[in-house]
Design an enzyme around this catalytic site. Structure first.
Site, PDB file in Angstrom:
ATOM      1  CB  THR A 236      -0.752   0.307   1.111  1.00 56.92           C
ATOM      2  OG1 THR A 236      -0.534   0.428   2.514  1.00 56.92           O
ATOM      3  CG2 THR A 236      -1.726  -1.046   1.196  1.00 56.92           C
ATOM      4  CG  ASP A 237       0.986   6.175  -1.276  1.00 54.23           C
ATOM      5  OD1 ASP A 237       1.862   5.490  -0.616  1.00 54.23           O
ATOM      6  OD2 ASP A 237       0.990   6.637  -2.276  1.00 54.23           O
ATOM      7  CD1 TRP A 238       4.921   4.744   5.386  1.00 52.95           C
ATOM      8  CD2 TRP A 238       4.786   3.651   3.012  1.00 52.95           C
ATOM      9  NE1 TRP A 238       5.858   3.940   4.910  1.00 52.95           N
ATOM     10  CE2 TRP A 238       5.510   3.523   3.477  1.00 52.95           C
ATOM     11  CE3 TRP A 238       4.150   3.329   1.640  1.00 52.95           C
ATOM     12  CZ2 TRP A 238       6.526   2.485   3.085  1.00 52.95           C
ATOM     13  CZ3 TRP A 238       4.790   2.433   1.742  1.00 52.95           C
ATOM     14  CH2 TRP A 238       6.262   1.891   1.664  1.00 52.95           C
ATOM     15  N   GLY A 239      -0.868   4.495   4.683  1.00 53.22           N
ATOM     16  CA  GLY A 239      -2.108   5.098   4.857  1.00 53.22           C
ATOM     17  C   GLY A 239      -2.886   4.663   3.581  1.00 53.22           C
ATOM     18  CB  ALA A 240      -3.677   3.723   0.414  1.00 56.01           C
TER      19      ALA A 240
END
Length: 748
Positions: A236-240
């Site tokens: 994931t992108d960071w916090g997605a």
């Protein structure tokens, strides 16, 4: 190790893991690492940003740099600069340097390259991406990925998909027709998977058709896993992520985020609880762990040994160690920077300057001495060094030339990114500091007065100098993660500065250093020489000086169009950029703030400008040289190969008096194309070096996709029968030769 051996070892190790251990592996246990399993000697996956070099070390649970001296690294040219070389070998060399440095720093995954299509020229992260064209993006991404992975480091291609803006980047829903999706925005990722064999891929923040990318079964299961056969790791992108059940069911393997409450991540304790309660089957967890173990085996992080009926991981003795800050990496950065510089205009042969005759040189502009490595958001680099243009010029001209610097314009020191904790709130829409955007540029009378005084000082000096260089453009207050620019206007009253200097010294050379387009309309026709530069790495200042002084012949070509203004561009003119409020129906079914319809369809970038006959400052593929080239003897042949049904060849000759490099560009256009289709599109290119008077024969095969379109009813690319024009030239609008071919219909 064969894929069969990898899969067998993966299953053996997976069978030894408890649910708690599996859960530990699939979420962050640090800001840049996953959880390990010490009982079975399974290490953590260690990751780092980014596309321009390996980021400095943070504390494991806080966005505070460790602060040691051992994480200075080579600062590489941005991905836009790599694409501007149109040189596949340089892309591989850049990837090789990045992969070696990541491995040398003990990383397993480098979060690069960025290959999103540049749909909107004001997107804050455009400098991290390659091009507005899917073919050029694909062709440059594949060797870069391969170069990275030579060092037992995984490339992590990002951001999948339609991550085309920073405005509401976490909460914007993209609506797009299937043909545009398949022909413009997915080919780079498809090629990265099928040809680049990327080991990992990062999901985007945004939503597509109502579902966030990292929870999107259409995107991740139907297309990526099932259709393309991707068996690597999806990070994931960071916090997605936004929902435990959706994330568990989606083919996403590793959740990363910006906060340090690692046990509370969606794929952490909430998932473990849901499995225990029977709400989510453990097999979904197994799928994720399986992909991560497979990644570790491919990277030689581990081997798996079996003793009786049990298995465990052991270190792999032949994993490459990598290295960083080597002369070879600095050379790779220099060579890429040299070939990325674009000579946009050169009337009356204003360039190159003649250093042997140069006694007084005035260099104007903050960008002449500003260092850019430490900015841009997550693309920031703790560079071992960075050569500014001013330093490059002074060091190469030496003591016989008096080089004077005038700043020319004032930069308001308002960058909130000086706060190292910005990333903690970077995805929280309620905590984002919008004052960052409001406080940039000229904001008050005091600032305007400073601009006026600096401008007047520069004008006075420009009257007396033998030669004047104006080095302006953007910086990472504008080319920056998290924000889009409002328009294409040069900040800090630079237009006024350039006009005033040209008033007193019409021969002044203008250099624009930026990562995305700017408007030059106010002075473009007056300036006799214009050079485009990028955030071009640690050796960028040396490379620029070499080009300006004639030591290197420029050979860069624009990987994107340079429009006059934002209003001319398709996304705001035809689409809904930056998005519209949700309807009541959309509110009820999606977790978004805005919906943006990609109504321009296929007409992105140059495809739009040419079809709608909208003039641009400089077209896609444009780039001049200090020499000249001629093309002749075009031949088009049809092949039996289904992968390359047509091949074109031509002769290229250097008709000037300097050795130089030319990029032959091949475009294909269907003669009966509709009004919503491009006139022509790039489908081949080759860069070659020629001595004065030298002639070479170039052969460029055209792929089957050049003659296909996505047919939604068939769910496939289908060859469209008909007559096609083949164009060969030096840029989109500088076509030297044309020919036709008739294609018969067959399913792709």
């Amino acid at each position: 190790m064969t894929i069969q051996e990898i899969n067998a070892k993966t299953e053996a190790l997976l069978s030894e893991l408890t649910l708690k251990e599996k859960i530990r592996m699939i979420h962050g246990n640090g800001l840049f690492q996953s959880g390990d399993v010490k009982r079975l000697q399974i290490p953590a996956l260690r990751m780092s940003d980014g596309p321009m070099g390996v980021r400095h070390e943070f504390h494991n649970d806080d966005w505070i740099p460790v602060g040691n001296s051992d994480d200075y690294v080579s600062y590489l040219p941005c991905n836009s600069a790599v694409a501007a070389t149109w040189n596949r070998e340089l892309a591989r060399n850049s990837g090789r340097a990045l992969g070696e440095e990541a491995r040398g720093r003990g990383k397993d995954v480098i979060l690069a390259p960025g290959i999103n299509i540049k749909r909107v020229p004001v997107c804050g992260r455009n400098f991290e991406y390659m091009s507005e064209d899917p073919f050029l993006t694909s062709q440059m991404a594949v060797p870069m990925i391969q170069g990275i992975q030579e060092s037992d480091t995984a490339a992590c291609v990002k951001h999948f998909a339609l991550n085309s803006q920073e405005t509401e980047r976490v909460w914007v829903n993209a609506e797009i027709d299937e043909r545009a999706f398949r022909e413009i925005y997915l080919p780079g990722f498809e090629t990265a998977v099928k040809e680049g064999n990327t080991y990992s891929l990062m999901g985007g923040y945004n939503l597509i058709r109502g579902t966030h990318c990292c929870e999107n079964p259409m995107l991740l299961h139907e297309i990526l896993r099932k259709e393309w056969g991707f068996d690597g790791a999806v990070i994931t992108d960071w916090g997605a992520l936004h929902d435990t059940k959706a994330a568990a069911e989606a083919p996403v393997d590793l959740e990363m985020s910006v906060t340090s409450d690692f046990g509370d991540y969606y794929l952490a304790n909430p998932l473990r609880k849901a499995v225990h309660e029977g709400q989510i089957p453990e097999e979904l967890v197994d799928r994720k762990v399986r992909n991560l173990i497979r990644l570790m085996l491919r990277l030689k992080m581990i081997d798996v040994v079996t003793e009786g009926t049990s298995a465990r991981a052991v270190p792999c003795p032949d994993r490459k160690s990598g290295c960083y800050n080597t002369p070879a990496h600095r050379q790779a950065a220099l060579e890429t920077a040299r070939e990325s510089i674009i000579l946009l205009k050169n009337e009356e042969k204003r360039l190159p300057l003649q250093p042997e005759k140069l006694k007084k040189l005035l260099v104007i502009g903050d960008n002449a001495e500003r260092l850019h490595a430490a900015g841009g958001g997550s693309a920031e680099i703790k560079a071992l060094y960075e050569i500014s243009p001013l330093m490059g010029l002074k060091s190469q001209l030496g003591g016989n030339c008096q080089v004077t610097f005038a700043r020319g314009y004032h930069i308001v020191p308002k960058d909130i990114r000086a706060d190292v904790s910005w990333q903690k709130t970077s995805i929280d829409d309620e905590k984002a500091d919008d004052s960052f955007m409001e406080n940039r540029g000229i904001t008050d009378e005091e600032t305007r007065e400073k601009q006026r005084l600096l401008r007047e000082e520069a004008v006075v000096l420009a009257k007396e100098a033998d030669e004047v260089l104006i080095i302006g453009g953007l910086n990472h207050d504008y080319d920056v993660e998290g924000y889009d620019r409002e328009d294409l206007t040069l900040p800090y009253a630079q237009d006024e500065l350039i006009e005033a200097v040209l008033d007193v010294n019409p021969n002044a050379v203008v250099v624009i250093r930026a990562g995305s387009p700017v408007s030059m309309g106010r002075w473009k026709d007056r300036a006799r020489a214009i050079v485009w530069d990028w955030y071009s790495g640690m050796e960028g200042g040396n490379a620029l000086a070499e080009v300006l002084l004639g030591k290197v012949n420029p050979s860069g070509k624009l990987p994107e169009s340079l429009p006059y203004c934002l209003e001319d561009c398709p996304a705001p003119a035809v689409g809904e950029y930056p998005g519209r409020p949700l309807t009541e129906e959309e509110h009820a079914r999606m977790n978004a703030h805005l919906t943006e319809t990609y109504a321009e369809g296929l007409l992105v970038g140059y495809r739009y400008f040419e079809r709608r006959q909208i003039p641009v400052q400089f077209c896609f593929g444009h780039g001049l040289s200090y020499t000249t080239f001629a093309c002749a003897d075009l031949e088009i042949t049809e092949n039996s190969s289904p992968d390359a049904p047509v091949c074109m060849s031509l002769s290229v000759e250097n008709t000037g008096d300097r050795t130089g490099m030319e990029t032959v560009q091949v475009y294909v256009g269907r003669l009966d194309a509709g009004s919503q289709e491009p006139v022509k599109a790039l489908w081949g290119f080759q860069k070659l070096s020629l001595k004065p008077g030298e002639k070479k024969r170039v052969e460029i095969p055209l792929p089957a996709r050049a003659f296909q379109s996505w047919h939604t009813d068939a769910g496939a690319f289908v060859t469209d029968a008909g007559n096609y024009e083949i164009y060969a030239g030096s840029s989109l609008m500088d076509i030297r030769l044309k020919g036709r071919v008739n294609i018969t219909k067959r399913t792709g």
